[in-house]
Design a protein around this motif. Sequence first.
Motif, PDB file in Angstrom:
ATOM      1  N   GLY A 221       0.814  -1.213   0.000  1.00 14.48           N
ATOM      2  CA  GLY A 221       0.000   0.000   0.000  1.00 14.48           C
ATOM      3  C   GLY A 221       0.843   1.257   0.000  1.00 14.48           C
ATOM      4  N   TYR A 222       1.970   1.230   0.703  1.00  7.43           N
ATOM      5  CA  TYR A 222       2.854   2.388   0.781  1.00  7.43           C
ATOM      6  C   TYR A 222       3.609   2.594  -0.524  1.00  7.43           C
ATOM      7  CZ  TYR A 222       1.955   1.912   5.774  1.00  7.43           C
ATOM      8  OH  TYR A 222       1.341   1.817   6.994  1.00  7.43           O
ATOM      9  N   ILE A 223       4.060   1.484  -1.129  1.00 14.26           N
ATOM     10  CA  ILE A 223       4.809   1.599  -2.379  1.00 14.26           C
ATOM     11  C   ILE A 223       3.957   2.268  -3.458  1.00 14.26           C
ATOM     12  CG2 ILE A 223       5.740   0.224  -4.285  1.00 14.26           C
ATOM     13  CD1 ILE A 223       6.879  -1.689  -2.214  1.00 14.26           C
ATOM     14  N   VAL A 224       2.657   1.976  -3.459  1.00 15.95           N
ATOM     15  CA  VAL A 224       1.763   2.522  -4.482  1.00 15.95           C
ATOM     16  C   VAL A 224       1.365   3.963  -4.184  1.00 15.95           C
ATOM     17  CG1 VAL A 224      -0.503   2.277  -5.559  1.00 15.95           C
ATOM     18  CG2 VAL A 224       0.897   0.246  -5.130  1.00 15.95           C
ATOM     19  N   THR A 225       1.006   4.243  -2.923  1.00 16.40           N
ATOM     20  CA  THR A 225       0.399   5.540  -2.607  1.00 16.40           C
ATOM     21  C   THR A 225       1.364   6.564  -2.001  1.00 16.40           C
ATOM     22  OG1 THR A 225      -0.265   4.729  -0.408  1.00 16.40           O
ATOM     23  CG2 THR A 225      -1.837   4.465  -2.213  1.00 16.40           C
ATOM     24  N   ALA A 226       2.418   6.117  -1.322  1.00 15.93           N
ATOM     25  CA  ALA A 226       3.286   7.053  -0.606  1.00 15.93           C
ATOM     26  C   ALA A 226       3.925   8.105  -1.505  1.00 15.93           C
ATOM     27  CB  ALA A 226       4.356   6.292   0.175  1.00 15.93           C
ATOM     28  N   PRO A 227       4.477   7.747  -2.695  1.00 12.37           N
ATOM     29  CA  PRO A 227       5.093   8.801  -3.516  1.00 12.37           C
ATOM     30  C   PRO A 227       4.139   9.943  -3.849  1.00 12.37           C
ATOM     31  CG  PRO A 227       5.719   6.635  -4.335  1.00 12.37           C
ATOM     32  CD  PRO A 227       4.664   6.410  -3.294  1.00 12.37           C
ATOM     33  N   ALA A 228       2.918   9.590  -4.273  1.00 12.80           N
ATOM     34  CA  ALA A 228       1.962  10.642  -4.631  1.00 12.80           C
ATOM     35  C   ALA A 228       1.605  11.498  -3.421  1.00 12.80           C
ATOM     36  CB  ALA A 228       0.702  10.010  -5.228  1.00 12.80           C
ATOM     37  N   MET A 229       1.346  10.869  -2.274  1.00  7.35           N
ATOM     38  CA  MET A 229       0.950  11.621  -1.089  1.00  7.35           C
ATOM     39  C   MET A 229       2.073  12.520  -0.606  1.00  7.35           C
ATOM     40  SD  MET A 229      -1.431   9.008   1.144  1.00  7.35           S
ATOM     41  CE  MET A 229      -0.233   7.683   1.272  1.00  7.35           C
ATOM     42  N   LEU A 230       3.300  12.011  -0.556  1.00  7.46           N
ATOM     43  CA  LEU A 230       4.426  12.795  -0.056  1.00  7.46           C
ATOM     44  C   LEU A 230       4.741  13.982  -0.974  1.00  7.46           C
ATOM     45  CD1 LEU A 230       6.756   9.899   1.144  1.00  7.46           C
ATOM     46  CD2 LEU A 230       5.731  11.660   2.588  1.00  7.46           C
ATOM     47  N   ILE A 231       4.728  13.744  -2.275  1.00  5.54           N
ATOM     48  CA  ILE A 231       5.042  14.833  -3.207  1.00  5.54           C
ATOM     49  C   ILE A 231       3.939  15.893  -3.189  1.00  5.54           C
ATOM     50  CG2 ILE A 231       5.178  15.392  -5.674  1.00  5.54           C
ATOM     51  CD1 ILE A 231       6.982  13.046  -6.045  1.00  5.54           C
ATOM     52  N   MET A 232       2.686  15.461  -3.196  1.00  3.63           N
ATOM     53  CA  MET A 232       1.589  16.430  -3.157  1.00  3.63           C
ATOM     54  C   MET A 232       1.595  17.221  -1.847  1.00  3.63           C
ATOM     55  SD  MET A 232      -0.124  16.061  -6.093  1.00  3.63           S
ATOM     56  CE  MET A 232      -1.850  16.503  -5.919  1.00  3.63           C
ATOM     57  N   LEU A 233       2.101  16.605  -0.764  1.00  2.00           N
ATOM     58  CA  LEU A 233       2.099  17.255   0.546  1.00  2.00           C
ATOM     59  C   LEU A 233       3.325  18.137   0.773  1.00  2.00           C
ATOM     60  CD1 LEU A 233       0.633  17.391   3.346  1.00  2.00           C
ATOM     61  CD2 LEU A 233       2.128  15.519   4.068  1.00  2.00           C
ATOM     62  N   LEU A 234       4.521  17.659   0.360  1.00  2.00           N
ATOM     63  CA  LEU A 234       5.766  18.323   0.753  1.00  2.00           C
ATOM     64  C   LEU A 234       6.577  18.933  -0.383  1.00  2.00           C
ATOM     65  CD1 LEU A 234       7.067  15.687   3.356  1.00  2.00           C
ATOM     66  CD2 LEU A 234       5.962  17.875   3.844  1.00  2.00           C
ATOM     67  N   VAL A 235       6.323  18.531  -1.629  1.00  2.00           N
ATOM     68  CA  VAL A 235       7.201  18.960  -2.717  1.00  2.00           C
ATOM     69  C   VAL A 235       6.489  19.876  -3.703  1.00  2.00           C
ATOM     70  CG1 VAL A 235       8.739  18.203  -4.575  1.00  2.00           C
ATOM     71  CG2 VAL A 235       8.552  16.851  -2.482  1.00  2.00           C
ATOM     72  N   GLY A 236       5.449  19.347  -4.360  1.00  2.00           N
ATOM     73  CA  GLY A 236       4.793  20.144  -5.390  1.00  2.00           C
ATOM     74  C   GLY A 236       3.501  19.507  -5.825  1.00  2.00           C
ATOM     75  N   GLN A 237       3.209  19.608  -7.141  1.00  2.00           N
ATOM     76  CA  GLN A 237       1.976  19.057  -7.677  1.00  2.00           C
ATOM     77  C   GLN A 237       2.306  17.964  -8.689  1.00  2.00           C
ATOM     78  OE1 GLN A 237      -1.145  19.939  -6.481  1.00  2.00           O
ATOM     79  NE2 GLN A 237       0.081  21.027  -4.958  1.00  2.00           N
ATOM     80  N   GLU A 238       1.353  17.679  -9.593  1.00  2.00           N
ATOM     81  CA  GLU A 238       1.514  16.555 -10.510  1.00  2.00           C
ATOM     82  C   GLU A 238       2.737  16.676 -11.413  1.00  2.00           C
ATOM     83  OE1 GLU A 238      -2.879  16.645  -9.494  1.00  2.00           O
ATOM     84  OE2 GLU A 238      -1.317  18.107  -9.944  1.00  2.00           O
ATOM     85  N   GLY A 239       3.112  17.911 -11.787  1.00  2.00           N
ATOM     86  CA  GLY A 239       4.283  18.077 -12.636  1.00  2.00           C
ATOM     87  C   GLY A 239       5.553  17.608 -11.939  1.00  2.00           C
TER      88      GLY A 239
END
Length: 411
Positions: A221-239
């Motif tokens: 579950g983490y391998i699939v969802t963690a990258p999207a959640m962490l980037i949307m929360l701490l880094v940036g958006q979809e780009g």
Amino acid sequence: MQILMVANMMYALVLPVIEIFVAAYVMRNSHAVARVVTYQLSIYAATPLAFYLNGKVLARVGARHLYAAGMLLSGVAMILMMQLSILSPIGVATSGFTMGLATGLFWANRGFLALTATNNANRNYYYGVEMFVATLASVIVPALIGWFISGTTLYGWLGGIPNRAYHIVALVVFGLTVLASGILERGVFRTPKDERFVYFNFHPLWWKMLTLALLKGLAQGYIVTAPAMLIMLLVGQEGTLGATQAIGGIVSAAVLYLAGRTAAPRHRILVFSVGLLLFFVGAVVNTLLFNAIGVLVFIACLLLAKPLLDLAYYPIQFQVIDVVSRLESRNEYAYIFNHELGLFTGRCLGCGLFLAIAYGWSGTAALKYALPVIALLQLLSIRVAGQISQGLEAASNTSSAASFAGQTMEA
């Protein structure tokens, strides 16, 4: 095997969308990490049911038809998700359950077809080529989709509404599933007998394999969802999400191609261990820093770890099925189905830990602290994989001794 590989390569263009950008879509429209994990847990809840139903009709319908149906249904499920105006918990769970049925049909038949179309000698090569193409797809697809979705905000495309871009992506995904299904239908594959496939008593070697499956499921579950959640929360958006996946995927593809070409069956434990250690290092760095740099380090480690883990794990699983199905005189699908139950148990425990922290503390705390705990537990897989390797060697020696004794008696 060639037709199966081509169909899988075509569908490899779809998997990054389902695994990365559906989670990003839920995150964008709900702003809740717990909602993303709820969606993923709903997928996991439906997957064993799909494996069971698949087993009931496999002999009558055929694996290639069911595999094609799973691919098509995944495209339909994504379109349904994009039609939800409000991502309520019930709506998210329903969409996730539908995607879980598609996922179950997809992986049940993909695994069975790969098992019957390959052997222990060529599986490293088969998965090396397949994972190499999948990794290249994970470079190109996220970069293009991230650029396309972020362009709606940056350049005013599609009226400046990102969800419209998601809708177009969903339609393209459905078209690719139709094409991949058509390619698969050209193949001729072995159809299993209509036999019992639900068992509860197994050889000790298979129980070791189930333990390995549980540990693998903890992190899925983490391998699939963690990258999207962490980037949307701490880094940036979809780009940013797409660019990060693309850059890391280039290095991952090169490493994976070399590993697939040079690694022999005796190297599987080493490859597996390297993947687990990379995941652990990335999770710890993310927790210690918990900022944009920590996220990028974690995703870089994950992009290297995931294909290495798959490259080693699937051949180990299939070799165990080859040996145990022969020892117990059962059809292979019985073990494919039971293996899914082991994965499901691990997924429930992993996602349950995340949701407990998210609802008891906060979603941010869950992203920060659950990952290293799961990664540490997964290191136990190295010992379990070693025990499986010893069990396979012992079973091989026993089989060789029995064969020699039989030849001696005949002589």
